[in-house]
Design a protein around this motif. Structure first.
Motif, PDB file in Angstrom:
ATOM      1  N   ILE A  31      35.543  46.589  43.633  1.00  0.00           N
ATOM      2  CA  ILE A  31      36.659  46.300  44.753  1.00  0.00           C
ATOM      3  C   ILE A  31      38.593  45.800  43.969  1.00  0.00           C
ATOM      4  O   ILE A  31      39.346  45.952  43.763  1.00  0.00           O
ATOM      5  CB  ILE A  31      36.392  45.234  45.548  1.00  0.00           C
ATOM      6  N   GLU A  32      37.736  45.255  42.852  1.00  0.00           N
ATOM      7  CA  GLU A  32      38.890  44.340  41.657  1.00  0.00           C
ATOM      8  C   GLU A  32      39.243  45.241  41.161  1.00  0.00           C
ATOM      9  O   GLU A  32      41.100  44.623  41.420  1.00  0.00           O
ATOM     10  CB  GLU A  32      37.896  43.057  40.901  1.00  0.00           C
ATOM     11  N   LYS A  33      38.779  45.874  40.629  1.00  0.00           N
ATOM     12  CA  LYS A  33      40.069  47.096  39.646  1.00  0.00           C
ATOM     13  C   LYS A  33      40.874  48.091  41.268  1.00  0.00           C
ATOM     14  O   LYS A  33      41.893  47.789  40.362  1.00  0.00           O
ATOM     15  CB  LYS A  33      38.991  48.654  39.447  1.00  0.00           C
ATOM     16  N   PHE A  34      40.181  48.119  42.071  1.00  0.00           N
ATOM     17  CA  PHE A  34      41.109  48.847  43.126  1.00  0.00           C
ATOM     18  C   PHE A  34      41.876  47.904  43.890  1.00  0.00           C
ATOM     19  O   PHE A  34      43.103  48.540  43.758  1.00  0.00           O
ATOM     20  CB  PHE A  34      40.198  49.048  44.653  1.00  0.00           C
ATOM     21  N   LEU A  35      42.369  46.294  43.674  1.00  0.00           N
ATOM     22  CA  LEU A  35      43.008  45.957  44.268  1.00  0.00           C
ATOM     23  C   LEU A  35      44.040  45.360  42.958  1.00  0.00           C
ATOM     24  O   LEU A  35      45.228  45.566  43.404  1.00  0.00           O
ATOM     25  CB  LEU A  35      42.090  44.972  44.135  1.00  0.00           C
ATOM     26  N   ASP A  36      43.537  45.536  41.928  1.00  0.00           N
ATOM     27  CA  ASP A  36      44.746  45.654  40.547  1.00  0.00           C
ATOM     28  C   ASP A  36      45.903  46.811  40.233  1.00  0.00           C
ATOM     29  O   ASP A  36      46.215  46.202  40.012  1.00  0.00           O
ATOM     30  CB  ASP A  36      43.834  45.083  39.075  1.00  0.00           C
ATOM     31  N   ARG A  37      45.040  48.052  40.259  1.00  0.00           N
ATOM     32  CA  ARG A  37      45.794  48.910  40.486  1.00  0.00           C
ATOM     33  C   ARG A  37      46.342  49.110  41.761  1.00  0.00           C
ATOM     34  O   ARG A  37      47.569  49.341  41.841  1.00  0.00           O
ATOM     35  CB  ARG A  37      44.858  49.990  40.481  1.00  0.00           C
TER      36      ARG A  37
END
Lengths: 171, 84
Positions: free
Chosen positions: A163-169
């Protein structure tokens, strides 16, 4: 905000430099004590986890409402439309409340663990997210025994990192 | 700074000179402190404009340690007057 290193504007084109078009250069202004204190509220672990818990509760409320509305009563043929409506409404309320509690607890634990981890390490990393996810997953599935806690830890940690990687991208 | 065995200041210019030196020293220390802690604590790839919590606590610790080091070195330089 961090202190601005220098406030000079980039040089204008040399073609028409007759009159000064640059805005007046402001002196360097260090933040006041009130500004620092206002930003410091967000650095407090307790405040952050409470806010996270409230947001998690709201999210759980909506999810519970949605999922509760999908639930069909068992004796569908025997009830009239009004009874079905009342039953569905009660079901929605019950499920949304329990779902809100679960999500609120999850939000508080995750936010508190991430805040403590980041403050202790003094670094902004994905390792903080992994630790916080593991703690949350372990705490939520601790009732099933140590093996369930380990699986919950690994699963929730992976989920949080994704989820964190998705939000950052997305940013 | 070394402990001053204060000779009597006779004229204003000496006092002004010392204050100037003190001011320069403080400004230099502020600049070096800011530069050091910025280089040490903040990542090169700025992903957002606000300081996050990790950087905040890193800067707190950096400033505290820098200040303690300054004081300690000052004391060591001040007390050991004969060269080692």
């Amino acid at each position: 905000m961090a202190s601005s290193p220098d406030s000079s504007e980039p040089t204008p084109s040399p073609s028409n430099s007759t009159q000064a078009e640059k805005p007046p250069i402001e002196p360097i202004r260090l933040p006041t004590v009130e500004e620092i204190k206002g930003q410091d509220i967000w650095n407090n672990c307790a405040v952050r986890s409470v806010v996270s818990g409230v947001m998690g509760g709201g999210l759980g409320l909506f999810m519970g409402l949605f999922l509760g509305a999908l639930d069909n009563p068992l004796m569908q043929e025997e009830m009239s439309a009004k009874q079905q409506f009342i039953y569905t409404a009660k079901q929605m309320g019950r499920r949304s409340f329990s779902s809100a509690k679960t999500f609120a607890v999850m939000g508080v634990i995750f936010s508190a663990a991430e805040c403590v981890a980041e403050k202790a390490r003094a670094k902004h990393d994905t390792t903080n997210t992994v630790v916080a996810g593991c703690v949350t997953g372990g705490a939520l599935s601790a009732k099933g025994g140590p093996k369930a806690a380990c699986m919950g830890c690994a699963g929730f940690a992976t989920f949080s990192v994704l989820i964190e990687k998705f939000l950052d991208r997305h940013d | 700074m070394a402990s001053n065995s204060a000779p009597p200041m006779l004229d204003k210019e000496q006092i002004m000179g010392m204050m100037e030196k003190e001011m320069e020293y403080r400004v230099e220390m502020f600049n070096k402190l800011t530069q050091t802690c910025f280089d040490k604590c903040i990542e090169k790839r700025h992903k957002e404009s606000e300081l996050n919590m990790g950087e905040n606590s890193c800067i707190d610790r950096c400033v505290s340690k820098y200040w303690q080091v300054t004081n300690l070195v000052g004391q060591l330089l001040g007390s050991n007057r004969p060269p080692m």
